[in-house]
Design a protein around this motif. Sequence first.
Motif, PDB file in Angstrom:
ATOM      1  N   HIS A 326      53.159  71.292 -76.675  1.00  0.00           N
ATOM      2  CA  HIS A 326      51.826  71.251 -77.267  1.00  0.00           C
ATOM      3  C   HIS A 326      51.952  71.702 -78.719  1.00  0.00           C
ATOM      4  O   HIS A 326      52.028  72.887 -79.001  1.00  0.00           O
ATOM      5  CB  HIS A 326      50.915  72.187 -76.471  1.00  0.00           C
ATOM      6  CG  HIS A 326      49.482  72.117 -76.870  1.00  0.00           C
ATOM      7  ND1 HIS A 326      48.486  72.757 -76.170  1.00  0.00           N
ATOM      8  CD2 HIS A 326      48.861  71.486 -77.883  1.00  0.00           C
ATOM      9  CE1 HIS A 326      47.309  72.519 -76.744  1.00  0.00           C
ATOM     10  NE2 HIS A 326      47.519  71.753 -77.790  1.00  0.00           N
ATOM     11  N   ASP A 423      55.951  60.724 -76.446  1.00  0.00           N
ATOM     12  CA  ASP A 423      55.214  61.317 -77.554  1.00  0.00           C
ATOM     13  C   ASP A 423      53.771  60.829 -77.512  1.00  0.00           C
ATOM     14  O   ASP A 423      53.486  59.748 -77.000  1.00  0.00           O
ATOM     15  CB  ASP A 423      55.873  60.945 -78.889  1.00  0.00           C
ATOM     16  CG  ASP A 423      55.299  61.765 -80.029  1.00  0.00           C
ATOM     17  OD1 ASP A 423      55.029  62.974 -79.813  1.00  0.00           O
ATOM     18  OD2 ASP A 423      55.111  61.229 -81.131  1.00  0.00           O
ATOM     19  N   GLU A 424      52.862  61.618 -78.052  1.00  0.00           N
ATOM     20  CA  GLU A 424      51.428  61.299 -78.012  1.00  0.00           C
ATOM     21  C   GLU A 424      51.046  60.983 -76.560  1.00  0.00           C
ATOM     22  O   GLU A 424      50.377  59.990 -76.277  1.00  0.00           O
ATOM     23  CB  GLU A 424      51.113  60.091 -78.908  1.00  0.00           C
ATOM     24  CG  GLU A 424      51.612  60.209 -80.329  1.00  0.00           C
ATOM     25  CD  GLU A 424      50.733  61.091 -81.200  1.00  0.00           C
ATOM     26  OE1 GLU A 424      49.687  61.565 -80.714  1.00  0.00           O
ATOM     27  OE2 GLU A 424      51.112  61.336 -82.351  1.00  0.00           O
ATOM     28  N   GLU A 425      51.460  61.864 -75.723  1.00  0.00           N
ATOM     29  CA  GLU A 425      51.367  61.695 -74.281  1.00  0.00           C
ATOM     30  C   GLU A 425      49.954  61.405 -73.799  1.00  0.00           C
ATOM     31  O   GLU A 425      49.733  60.757 -72.778  1.00  0.00           O
ATOM     32  CB  GLU A 425      51.990  62.955 -73.712  1.00  0.00           C
ATOM     33  CG  GLU A 425      51.629  63.580 -72.412  1.00  0.00           C
ATOM     34  CD  GLU A 425      50.243  64.083 -72.248  1.00  0.00           C
ATOM     35  OE1 GLU A 425      49.692  63.779 -71.192  1.00  0.00           O
ATOM     36  OE2 GLU A 425      49.705  64.780 -73.134  1.00  0.00           O
ATOM     37  N   HIS A 426      48.955  61.836 -74.558  1.00  0.00           N
ATOM     38  CA  HIS A 426      47.549  61.683 -74.155  1.00  0.00           C
ATOM     39  C   HIS A 426      47.003  60.286 -74.438  1.00  0.00           C
ATOM     40  O   HIS A 426      45.908  59.957 -73.990  1.00  0.00           O
ATOM     41  CB  HIS A 426      46.696  62.667 -74.951  1.00  0.00           C
ATOM     42  CG  HIS A 426      46.734  62.371 -76.423  1.00  0.00           C
ATOM     43  ND1 HIS A 426      47.780  62.767 -77.220  1.00  0.00           N
ATOM     44  CD2 HIS A 426      45.899  61.665 -77.216  1.00  0.00           C
ATOM     45  CE1 HIS A 426      47.576  62.328 -78.456  1.00  0.00           C
ATOM     46  NE2 HIS A 426      46.432  61.647 -78.478  1.00  0.00           N
ATOM     47  N   GLU A 427      47.745  59.488 -75.185  1.00  0.00           N
ATOM     48  CA  GLU A 427      47.247  58.189 -75.632  1.00  0.00           C
ATOM     49  C   GLU A 427      46.840  57.261 -74.484  1.00  0.00           C
ATOM     50  O   GLU A 427      47.638  56.994 -73.582  1.00  0.00           O
ATOM     51  CB  GLU A 427      48.345  57.474 -76.422  1.00  0.00           C
ATOM     52  CG  GLU A 427      48.236  57.642 -77.895  1.00  0.00           C
ATOM     53  CD  GLU A 427      46.989  56.991 -78.445  1.00  0.00           C
ATOM     54  OE1 GLU A 427      46.758  55.813 -78.162  1.00  0.00           O
ATOM     55  OE2 GLU A 427      46.256  57.702 -79.162  1.00  0.00           O
ATOM     56  N   ARG A 442      53.248  56.868 -69.056  1.00  0.00           N
ATOM     57  CA  ARG A 442      53.659  58.269 -69.039  1.00  0.00           C
ATOM     58  C   ARG A 442      54.027  58.673 -67.610  1.00  0.00           C
ATOM     59  O   ARG A 442      55.089  59.244 -67.375  1.00  0.00           O
ATOM     60  CB  ARG A 442      52.529  59.156 -69.579  1.00  0.00           C
ATOM     61  CG  ARG A 442      52.853  60.638 -69.611  1.00  0.00           C
ATOM     62  CD  ARG A 442      51.784  61.444 -68.856  1.00  0.00           C
ATOM     63  NE  ARG A 442      50.485  61.303 -69.491  1.00  0.00           N
ATOM     64  CZ  ARG A 442      49.355  61.203 -68.796  1.00  0.00           C
ATOM     65  NH1 ARG A 442      49.337  61.187 -67.472  1.00  0.00           N
ATOM     66  NH2 ARG A 442      48.212  61.073 -69.435  1.00  0.00           N
ATOM     67  N   SER A 460      52.340  66.307 -77.473  1.00  0.00           N
ATOM     68  CA  SER A 460      51.028  65.940 -77.986  1.00  0.00           C
ATOM     69  C   SER A 460      50.399  67.115 -78.723  1.00  0.00           C
ATOM     70  O   SER A 460      50.665  68.276 -78.427  1.00  0.00           O
ATOM     71  CB  SER A 460      50.112  65.519 -76.840  1.00  0.00           C
ATOM     72  OG  SER A 460      48.812  65.284 -77.331  1.00  0.00           O
ATOM     73  N   PRO A 463      47.009  67.492 -75.689  1.00  0.00           N
ATOM     74  CA  PRO A 463      47.488  66.971 -74.403  1.00  0.00           C
ATOM     75  C   PRO A 463      46.353  66.438 -73.529  1.00  0.00           C
ATOM     76  O   PRO A 463      45.222  66.903 -73.622  1.00  0.00           O
ATOM     77  CB  PRO A 463      48.113  68.199 -73.740  1.00  0.00           C
ATOM     78  CG  PRO A 463      48.414  69.133 -74.833  1.00  0.00           C
ATOM     79  CD  PRO A 463      47.388  68.896 -75.893  1.00  0.00           C
ATOM     80  N   LYS A 652      47.251  57.199 -86.201  1.00  0.00           N
ATOM     81  CA  LYS A 652      48.607  57.290 -85.663  1.00  0.00           C
ATOM     82  C   LYS A 652      49.657  57.289 -86.750  1.00  0.00           C
ATOM     83  O   LYS A 652      49.753  56.337 -87.525  1.00  0.00           O
ATOM     84  CB  LYS A 652      48.882  56.120 -84.712  1.00  0.00           C
ATOM     85  CG  LYS A 652      48.094  56.211 -83.429  1.00  0.00           C
ATOM     86  CD  LYS A 652      48.688  57.232 -82.518  1.00  0.00           C
ATOM     87  CE  LYS A 652      47.702  58.175 -81.850  1.00  0.00           C
ATOM     88  NZ  LYS A 652      46.325  58.096 -82.052  1.00  0.00           N
ATOM     89  N   GLN A 684      40.051  64.834 -78.458  1.00  0.00           N
ATOM     90  CA  GLN A 684      41.331  64.294 -78.910  1.00  0.00           C
ATOM     91  C   GLN A 684      41.174  63.441 -80.156  1.00  0.00           C
ATOM     92  O   GLN A 684      41.875  63.635 -81.149  1.00  0.00           O
ATOM     93  CB  GLN A 684      41.966  63.446 -77.796  1.00  0.00           C
ATOM     94  CG  GLN A 684      42.527  64.289 -76.671  1.00  0.00           C
ATOM     95  CD  GLN A 684      42.810  63.476 -75.440  1.00  0.00           C
ATOM     96  OE1 GLN A 684      42.385  62.332 -75.314  1.00  0.00           O
ATOM     97  NE2 GLN A 684      43.525  64.079 -74.494  1.00  0.00           N
ATOM     98  N   GLN A 688      42.611  64.323 -83.772  1.00  0.00           N
ATOM     99  CA  GLN A 688      43.690  63.479 -84.296  1.00  0.00           C
ATOM    100  C   GLN A 688      43.326  62.899 -85.662  1.00  0.00           C
ATOM    101  O   GLN A 688      44.152  62.869 -86.563  1.00  0.00           O
ATOM    102  CB  GLN A 688      43.999  62.336 -83.320  1.00  0.00           C
ATOM    103  CG  GLN A 688      44.563  62.794 -81.985  1.00  0.00           C
ATOM    104  CD  GLN A 688      46.071  63.004 -82.017  1.00  0.00           C
ATOM    105  OE1 GLN A 688      46.737  62.621 -82.954  1.00  0.00           O
ATOM    106  NE2 GLN A 688      46.605  63.644 -80.979  1.00  0.00           N
TER     107      GLN A 688
END
Length: 839
Positions: A326, A423-427, A442, A460, A463, A652, A684, A688
């Motif tokens: 995180h 990476d950017e696991e929440h996307e 993921r 992320s 997250p 991004k 998020q 971001q």
Amino acid sequence: MESLFGDTYEPQDEKSRLFADVILPVPIPKMFTYKIPRNLAEEVGIGYRVMVQFGQKKVLTGIIGKVHQKPPKEYEAKTILDVLDTYAMVNPLQIKFWAWMAEYYCCHIGEVMNAALPAGLKLSSESKVQLNPTYDADTSPYPLDEREEVILQALATKAELTYEDCQELVGVKTIHGILKSLVIKEAIIIFEQVKDKYTPKVENRIRLCHPYASDKQALERLFQEIAAKPKQEEVLLKYLQEIPVYQNPALNSKGVEKKVIADAGLSMSSLKTLIKNGVMEEYKLIISRFEDKEGSGEEIKLSEEQQRALNEIKQGFQDHQVNLLHGITGSGKTEIYIKLIEEALASGSQVLLLLPEIALTTQMVGRLQEVFGSRMGVYHSKYSDNERVEVWNGVISGKFAFVVGVRSSIFLPFDSLGLVIVDEEHESSYKQYDPAPRFHARDAAIMLSWLHQAKTLLGSATPSFESFFNARTKKYGYIQLNQRYGDAKLPEYILSDILVDKKKNLLKLDFTRVMREKIQEALNKQEQVLIFQNRRGYAPYISCEDCGWIPECEHCDVSLTYHQFSEEMRCHYCGFKENVPKVCPACGSGKLAAVGLGTERIEESLALLFPEARVARMDLDSTRSKYGYQRLLEDFGAGNVDILVGTQMITKGLDFDRVTVVGILDADRILYFPDFRAGERAFQQITQVAGRAGRRERKGTVVIQTRKPDHFVFDAVMKGDYKNFYVNDMTERQKFFYPPFVKLIKISSRHKDYKTAEKAARHLHNLLSDIQVRKIMLGPEKGLIGKIKNQYIFETLVKLDKSGNAQAVFKHELQKILEEIYSNKEYRSVRVVVDVDPY
DNA sequence: AGCACGCCGACT
DNA sequence: GTCGGCGTGCTC
């Protein structure tokens, strides 16, 4: 290829006979058993592509999923017609992975195969027609009719015809019958031709012919001979300059690219003459589509904070397969990744780094390429089929031990992964919605990593709540990375109330006063501005000011988005396009006005408000071409653009020092989304976007326009209080039974007829209700969008108990119910779509 | 998904 | 009378 029909000779010792369960690209949830012909037994195994006959006439290519010795009981297995590979294209671990995916996401393994293989490896077979060599029109006992004659005549000049060719020739829709009759009359042969779609890249090269390269005297004699032909001499001299065979004759075998001669402005016809006279020769070389570059091998220096995080991650890997990193935007995750990747590679394992689509063409990939050079493969959707096949083969050959890629790169043929980073696991773009398999990259990556007994790192700044939940419940390791790299400061937030400005008449072209002031300040200081609006097009729709008429899509239950640039209205669901009417078709009024804000309109407004500023737009429409995105980025990076307006895309991987002001024009649209993840997403997205403001020494400013400045999301974002926000949201989710406290499965029924769709959905719902597991069911309800592409949609949402085997039981019963629905004459034409973990 | 087999309308 | 429409059943 010869005719593939006809059986192979079979010896009778059934015991030692081998069978193969083959995965075929058909929507039937099983593999198909075929005999492996004796002579091929040594040459095949799991993962080989084979051709088999399927059904009466179709020849398909499939992949061997299993080899065994059990002859099927209820039927006589057909025989594999041909083996297409000399090595396994897919490894056993992948087959296991596919099988898991099919089961978990309730789809067919053939669908997984389809998604997994790059198009270049999916062979297609085409039926072709050729003349039967034994046929003689004069002696044939069968008379031909007119149409049959047409085809035979065509075959007299052309060796083979496709079905389509025949159809055009004769001018009928169903060519089948005619061709069948011709086969019976032994006039033609129908065969299947398989074409390998992958074509290697070939370079045309030239070199000296045999004696001249190694024999100096011969070469000197040659020069004397052509002294009178200066153009040929020039060519030869150019070649010798490129390849000094005088000093080193061995160099000649490598030759030089043919185009070197052309590029030097020399005569190509002279070269041709040289070739014709046997002085030089032309040859082809298969080359890679990827440049060969050494990695820099530079020593990455970590800050104290990064080093601490790295140590914690390594510690975390001791106790947890999955670890969550995180780290706030700009905290330097990339360097940590590089360290971990280097270590994994050094220990001989493979590494996969997943990135969301839009992050892939950016600085991070460039950075990684610098470090790893051509050891790193890149896999993304803008690559051509051929390039993807080369990455695939590169993974098998070991050329690429490390791959950076999008969602679909989880399917590459890794056999010894040691580390998987998401990476950017929440996307949300990691989720594939359509077509099946509807997987989350993921989650699938975690499974893949587990199959390899590898370690997984999720990264992320914000997250997903699932992952954070798993971290808090100690299922995952958890590592925090707080400091901004190089001491950058957190941005200042300004909430700008749209309604207040509107009342005071301060709203100009949808920009509040504060927003305009902040943009102007930045422009005055030669700094850059990002404006975020997650809606492309000019305006969400146009509307008649007199009667309220709104243009809608003919095929879907949505209004058409107005695109001023192309002067049309488009459906973002089915692609339907229509010209903008001059007058309202409902009342004839000429007062048609654009309502709402899209990126195109904002771009236009900005140009009016800040005429001296250079404005650019970044969205799906402006970045369609292969390098469109990159060009825009480079322009922006080079400072050729002052204000960039865009959708999601600008959030991004845009790390530019000179961005000091970020504006969110309509935050309310992010706030009110009709699903349980609305809060999480809002937090998020705003975080971001805001993260793009102010790097290094400059303090950034984030201006948020909203009608609800006191909404609790803003408070949390401004304080950077992820955890509290998470805790609050979790209480809600627990109370109303939403993930991560339950497992969601969405089942939708689609049909062109409203009543049928609804009735089928009801019926399905009832059957599902009877499944004896702990669950809550919602629906069936008309979908959020009631009709897409002329199909009415009804949805049932199932919330399953996470503990015990509720999931397994439910999915098993669901499978049976689907079979029942499918065999029910009333519902067989209804398309049922199962989406596991739909959000 | 294809593709074959089988049963009913608009044409020579 | 047939040609050819698409309903339904099966594919190792």
